[in-house]
Scaffold this motif. Structure first.
Motif, short mmCIF file in Angstrom:
data_model
loop_
_atom_site.label_atom_id
_atom_site.label_comp_id
_atom_site.label_asym_id
_atom_site.label_seq_id
_atom_site.Cartn_x
_atom_site.Cartn_y
_atom_site.Cartn_z
N GLU A 172 0.81 -1.21 0.00
CA GLU A 172 0.00 0.00 0.00
C GLU A 172 0.85 1.27 0.00
O GLU A 172 0.55 2.23 -0.70
N LEU A 175 2.46 2.32 -3.57
CA LEU A 175 1.66 2.70 -4.72
C LEU A 175 1.78 4.18 -5.08
O LEU A 175 1.95 4.51 -6.27
N LEU A 210 -5.80 -0.26 -8.00
CA LEU A 210 -4.38 -0.11 -7.67
C LEU A 210 -3.69 0.85 -8.65
O LEU A 210 -2.82 1.63 -8.26
N ALA A 215 0.07 2.65 -9.24
CA ALA A 215 0.78 1.60 -9.99
C ALA A 215 0.55 1.79 -11.48
O ALA A 215 -0.58 2.02 -11.93
#
Length: 315
Positions: A172, A175, A210, A215
């Motif tokens: 997390e 990212l 994500l 990302a």
């Protein structure tokens, strides 16, 4: 050249038994020890295919020395950073039907100074011709949660693409730094996206979440259902059936290695990744596949994602 960083490597001791029966004395059929840890496995798979790779990792105690000796024997260049405590030993109990029970130890703790030294070793390993840095695996006890985020920034400062294969807070936190690729499995994808992943469509939606958080591409491994790749070009699904699965340990690492070895982008890289991952599943313990183990005949890349396809349970 592909550099891997493994903050919490291990010696993986695999014991084969005829059946796992709790509370009984079991006689092992066979046993063997391999170098372990996600980034270590990526480097092992790359080296088995003649690709230049350097594994940057923490080592400690006698076990750490044995780990580097085993990697050297497999042709993997190592940059080790010594830490207090002993490199962990993980135990895998493997049954003939492919059922695997894995006991992972936490590993030695580390502090800020240790992490700085590890990142410095990565920086030193990134010479001319480095294509990717891959930061892989869990963080050891007391390691800063932003360790992989710092790796992403370090790699980008060096002009190198970076992939992260981790979970929980470590995934997390990385990212927003903008990793070029993250490779969660189904469980990690669901946890990071905060949503269930019962179907292929749900996996794609979770991967897009994500991407929304930073990302640039998501390669999600889905066990027997293959993998999905979601990037700026859209989503694609592929699979590679395995006739006789012996062990899933390290299959995701082989998949990532194949993807990076094939350039780290697009359908061709996904096909290579699936072939490497399937080959690893057909090998015992945590062995990484060599070229003779790879068979791309059964790899299928679907032109469109079947959003309603229900994923197999327990994968």
């Amino acid at each position: 050249m592909i550099v891997t960083m493994t903050p919490n490597p291990s010696l993986d001791h695999t014991v084969e038994v005829d059946a796992l029966r709790r509370g009984e004395v079991l006689r092992a059929l066979r046993s063997h020890v391999e170098p372990g840890g996600k980034g270590v496995n990526v480097s092992r798979a790359l080296a088995a295919h003649g690709r230049k790779t350097t594994a940057v990792l923490f080592t400690g105690g006698v076990e750490g020395g044995r780990l580097t000796d085993l990697l050297d024997a497999q042709g993997v260049s190592v940059r080790e950073v010594r830490v207090a405590g002993d490199t962990r030993t993980n135990l895998t109990l493997a049954e003939p039907d492919g059922t695997v029970t894995k006991l992972n130890l936490p590993g030695p703790g580390c502090g800020e100074t240790d992490i700085e030294a590890l990142l410095g070793a990565v920086r030193g390993a990134c010479g001319e011709g480095t294509e990717w840095v891959a930061g892989c695996g869990s963080l050891p006890p007391r390691a800063p949660a932003d360790t992989y985020a710092r790796l992403v920034r370090l790699a980008h400062d060096a002009g190198v693409r970076v992939a992260v294969d981790s979970s929980d807070a470590a995934l997390e936190h990385c990212l927003p730094a903008g990793p070029d690729l993250v490779k969660p499995n189904r469980e990690e994808l669901a946890a990071c996206a905060g949503t269930a992943v019962p179907t292929l469509g749900a996996a794609v939606r979770a991967a897009r979440l994500l991407r929304d958080r930073g990302a640039r591409a998501v390669l999600a491994s889905l066990g027997a259902d293959g993998a999905v790749l979601v990037d700026e070009h859209g989503a694609v699904h592929g699979e590679a059936p395995v006739a006789a699965a012996l062990s899933s340990v390290g299959a995701g690492d082989a998949l990532l290695a194949g993807f990076l070895a094939a350039g780290g982008t697009g359908r061709e890289a996904l096909a290579t990744a699936l072939a490497w991952g399937a080959a690893a599943t057909g090998l015992p313990g945590s062995r990484m596949p060599a070229p003779a183990d790879i068979d791309r005949i059964d790899v299928v890349i679907h032109p469109a994602v079947d959003a309603d396809r229900v994923l197999e349970e327990g994968r």
